[in-house]
Design an enzyme around this catalytic site. Structure first.
Site, PDB file in Angstrom:
ATOM      1  N   ALA A  14     -55.484 -20.907  -8.977  1.00  0.00           N
ATOM      2  CA  ALA A  14     -55.626 -19.541  -8.460  1.00  0.00           C
ATOM      3  C   ALA A  14     -55.588 -19.488  -6.935  1.00  0.00           C
ATOM      4  O   ALA A  14     -55.619 -18.413  -6.359  1.00  0.00           O
ATOM      5  CB  ALA A  14     -56.939 -18.941  -8.969  1.00  0.00           C
ATOM      6  N   TYR A 157     -40.023 -33.382 -13.878  1.00  0.00           N
ATOM      7  CA  TYR A 157     -40.563 -32.011 -13.843  1.00  0.00           C
ATOM      8  C   TYR A 157     -40.067 -31.248 -15.071  1.00  0.00           C
ATOM      9  O   TYR A 157     -40.852 -30.588 -15.766  1.00  0.00           O
ATOM     10  CB  TYR A 157     -40.151 -31.292 -12.547  1.00  0.00           C
ATOM     11  CG  TYR A 157     -40.650 -29.854 -12.514  1.00  0.00           C
ATOM     12  CD1 TYR A 157     -42.015 -29.577 -12.420  1.00  0.00           C
ATOM     13  CD2 TYR A 157     -39.766 -28.775 -12.605  1.00  0.00           C
ATOM     14  CE1 TYR A 157     -42.481 -28.266 -12.418  1.00  0.00           C
ATOM     15  CE2 TYR A 157     -40.225 -27.469 -12.596  1.00  0.00           C
ATOM     16  CZ  TYR A 157     -41.590 -27.218 -12.500  1.00  0.00           C
ATOM     17  OH  TYR A 157     -42.061 -25.918 -12.506  1.00  0.00           O
ATOM     18  N   GLU A 193     -45.668 -21.608  -2.717  1.00  0.00           N
ATOM     19  CA  GLU A 193     -45.739 -22.910  -2.025  1.00  0.00           C
ATOM     20  C   GLU A 193     -45.099 -24.026  -2.846  1.00  0.00           C
ATOM     21  O   GLU A 193     -45.149 -25.198  -2.472  1.00  0.00           O
ATOM     22  CB  GLU A 193     -47.210 -23.258  -1.737  1.00  0.00           C
ATOM     23  CG  GLU A 193     -47.832 -22.341  -0.717  1.00  0.00           C
ATOM     24  CD  GLU A 193     -49.329 -22.582  -0.533  1.00  0.00           C
ATOM     25  OE1 GLU A 193     -49.856 -23.598  -1.033  1.00  0.00           O
ATOM     26  OE2 GLU A 193     -49.961 -21.738   0.106  1.00  0.00           O
TER      27      GLU A 193
HETATM   28  N1  LIG Z   1     -42.347 -21.230  -7.899  1.00  0.00           N
HETATM   29  C1  LIG Z   1     -41.428 -21.396  -8.814  1.00  0.00           C
HETATM   30  O1  LIG Z   1     -40.229 -21.303  -8.546  1.00  0.00           O
HETATM   31  C2  LIG Z   1     -41.833 -21.682 -10.242  1.00  0.00           C
HETATM   32  C3  LIG Z   1     -40.864 -21.541 -11.249  1.00  0.00           C
HETATM   33  C4  LIG Z   1     -41.227 -21.799 -12.560  1.00  0.00           C
HETATM   34  C5  LIG Z   1     -42.511 -22.178 -12.863  1.00  0.00           C
HETATM   35  N2  LIG Z   1     -43.426 -22.341 -11.874  1.00  0.00           N
HETATM   36  C6  LIG Z   1     -44.779 -22.776 -12.265  1.00  0.00           C
HETATM   37  O2  LIG Z   1     -45.720 -21.826 -11.838  1.00  0.00           O
HETATM   38  C7  LIG Z   1     -46.998 -22.443 -11.696  1.00  0.00           C
HETATM   39  C8  LIG Z   1     -47.625 -22.021 -10.393  1.00  0.00           C
HETATM   40  O3  LIG Z   1     -46.846 -22.509  -9.309  1.00  0.00           O
HETATM   41  P1  LIG Z   1     -46.580 -21.666  -7.978  1.00  0.00           P
HETATM   42  O4  LIG Z   1     -45.121 -21.436  -7.894  1.00  0.00           O
HETATM   43  O5  LIG Z   1     -47.499 -20.520  -7.861  1.00  0.00           O
HETATM   44  O6  LIG Z   1     -46.890 -22.820  -6.889  1.00  0.00           O
HETATM   45  P2  LIG Z   1     -48.025 -22.958  -5.765  1.00  0.00           P
HETATM   46  O7  LIG Z   1     -47.991 -21.805  -4.857  1.00  0.00           O
HETATM   47  O8  LIG Z   1     -47.797 -24.320  -5.188  1.00  0.00           O
HETATM   48  O9  LIG Z   1     -49.389 -22.952  -6.606  1.00  0.00           O
HETATM   49  C9  LIG Z   1     -49.758 -24.021  -7.431  1.00  0.00           C
HETATM   50  C10 LIG Z   1     -51.231 -23.893  -7.795  1.00  0.00           C
HETATM   51  O10 LIG Z   1     -51.582 -24.997  -8.653  1.00  0.00           O
HETATM   52  C11 LIG Z   1     -52.793 -25.550  -8.162  1.00  0.00           C
HETATM   53  N3  LIG Z   1     -52.901 -26.968  -8.482  1.00  0.00           N
HETATM   54  C12 LIG Z   1     -52.013 -27.942  -8.207  1.00  0.00           C
HETATM   55  N4  LIG Z   1     -52.498 -29.134  -8.602  1.00  0.00           N
HETATM   56  C13 LIG Z   1     -53.724 -28.892  -9.131  1.00  0.00           C
HETATM   57  C14 LIG Z   1     -54.731 -29.704  -9.689  1.00  0.00           C
HETATM   58  N5  LIG Z   1     -54.562 -31.035  -9.802  1.00  0.00           N
HETATM   59  N6  LIG Z   1     -55.884 -29.131 -10.130  1.00  0.00           N
HETATM   60  C15 LIG Z   1     -56.057 -27.796 -10.016  1.00  0.00           C
HETATM   61  N7  LIG Z   1     -55.137 -26.959  -9.511  1.00  0.00           N
HETATM   62  C16 LIG Z   1     -53.990 -27.505  -9.055  1.00  0.00           C
HETATM   63  C17 LIG Z   1     -52.758 -25.333  -6.657  1.00  0.00           C
HETATM   64  O11 LIG Z   1     -54.084 -25.299  -6.154  1.00  0.00           O
HETATM   65  P3  LIG Z   1     -54.773 -26.444  -5.258  1.00  0.00           P
HETATM   66  O12 LIG Z   1     -53.682 -27.149  -4.500  1.00  0.00           O
HETATM   67  O13 LIG Z   1     -55.725 -25.677  -4.383  1.00  0.00           O
HETATM   68  O14 LIG Z   1     -55.473 -27.306  -6.261  1.00  0.00           O
HETATM   69  C18 LIG Z   1     -52.134 -23.957  -6.587  1.00  0.00           C
HETATM   70  O15 LIG Z   1     -53.136 -22.970  -6.696  1.00  0.00           O
HETATM   71  C19 LIG Z   1     -46.744 -23.952 -11.832  1.00  0.00           C
HETATM   72  O16 LIG Z   1     -47.102 -24.369 -13.141  1.00  0.00           O
HETATM   73  C20 LIG Z   1     -45.245 -24.078 -11.634  1.00  0.00           C
HETATM   74  O17 LIG Z   1     -44.717 -25.209 -12.273  1.00  0.00           O
HETATM   75  C21 LIG Z   1     -43.134 -22.078 -10.572  1.00  0.00           C
END
Ligand SMILES: NC(=O)c1ccc[n+]([C@@H]2O[C@H](COP(=O)([O-])OP(=O)(O)OC[C@H]3O[C@@H](n4cnc5c(N)ncnc54)[C@H](OP(=O)(O)O)[C@@H]3O)[C@@H](O)[C@H]2O)c1
Length: 259
Positions: A14, A157, A193
């Site tokens: 979050a 991934y 991010e």
């Molecule tokens: N952005 C895209 O293009 C995209 C596309 C398809 C799917 N997704 C999926 O969407 C989801 C969210 O990603 P996002 O795009 O919002 O990226 P983001 O901005 O990098 O956010 C990722 C979140 O995951 C948390 N996280 C990472 N490792 C963690 C851990 N070990 N324990 C607890 N929390 C953890 C991070 O929090 P902390 O670092 O503070 O722990 C951060 O809040 C992911 O599952 C990603 O694979 C993203």
């Protein structure tokens, strides 16, 4: 439409991107939020903003989803007023690196498998039993189009997200006969991010990912999650794939180049 007023929504990841946007939309509809991530200050700032804007009741958890014992202890030690979780949003996840498989970094693989796959499994395993005994609940997994189409150098991934797709399907089957719903929301490119984390903080390389196109925003994804959760109780949206108009697959992207 189902109301989420006073429902307890548990969101992993979050502190950024899609997870933060989900927190905001559920807060605006009157839900109570358990927000988990590793970056504590980010969570505190988000909780303060949600409290100010919507008077949201928030419970924060500094949690690394890769740590099974920490997940178990966080969930079993929730105060009674927070322990009846109605909606779990398994969003924490990441890509690390973009290397050919035979040149891949072991550390990157471990991080992706441990976060995207094992972390999601731990949360699900510790939260869903109580949903079953309470006869209510909804699990939303944030997958990816990477789970539907493997792309060059996406190998591990893509494998983790294909696994999330399989787990969402399996959980739906295993919960048949209960009222608990299971949804997988699988986006294409969302500007968060995500790319910064993938490229280990290389801002220039990360910004190139979104150059010349209009990506999805985290709010676009949160809207879809909210739609799925608020359908009438007999409706289960199993899977949603959403992409920017400028994208047709992980590798088919329309970029407008200026100059
Ligand atoms: N952005 C895209 O293009 C995209 C596309 C398809 C799917 N997704 C999926 O969407 C989801 C969210 O990603 P996002 O795009 O919002 O990226 P983001 O901005 O990098 O956010 C990722 C979140 O995951 C948390 N996280 C990472 N490792 C963690 C851990 N070990 N324990 C607890 N929390 C953890 C991070 O929090 P902390 O670092 O503070 O722990 C951060 O809040 C992911 O599952 C990603 O694979 C993203």
């Amino acid at each position: 439409m189902l109301s989420v007023q006073n429902q307890v929504v548990f969101i992993t990841g979050a502190s950024s991107g899609i997870g933060s946007a989900c927190a905001r939309i559920f807060a605006s509809a009157g839900a109570k939020l358990i927000l988990a991530a590793r970056r504590w200050e980010r969570l505190q700032n988000l909780a303060a903003a949600l409290h100010k804007d919507f008077a949201t009741d928030v419970y924060l958890l500094q949690l690394d989803v890769r740590d099974r014992q920490a997940v178990e202890s966080a969930i079993s030690n929730l105060p009674p007023s927070w322990s009846d979780i109605d909606i779990l949003i398994n969003n924490a996840g990441k890509s690390r690196g973009l290397d050919k498989l035979h040149q891949g970094q072991f550390q990157d693989w471990e991080e992706m498998i441990d976060t995207n796959l094992k972390g999601l499994l731990y949360l699900t395993r510790y939260i869903v039993p109580k949903m079953v005994s309470r006869n209510r609940g909804h699990v939303v997994n944030i997958g990816s189009i990477a789970g539907h189409y493997t792309y060059p150098s996406g190998n591990v991934y893509c494998a983790t997200k294909a696994a999330v797709k399989a787990i969402s399907e399996g959980l739906k089957q295993d919960l048949l006969g209960t009222p608990i719903r299971v949804t997988s929301v699988d986006p294409g490119m969302v500007e968060t991010e995500f790319s910064l984390v993938r490229f280990h903080g290389d801002t220039q390389r990360a910004s190139q990912v979104y150059q010349g196109l209009t990506p999805l925003t985290p709010d676009d994804v949160a809207d879809v999650v909210f739609f799925c959760v608020t359908r009438p109780a007999h409706v289960n949206i199993n899977q949603v794939i959403l992409m920017p108009v400028d994208q047709a697959s992980p590798t088919l992207i329309h970029r407008r180049h200026s100059n």
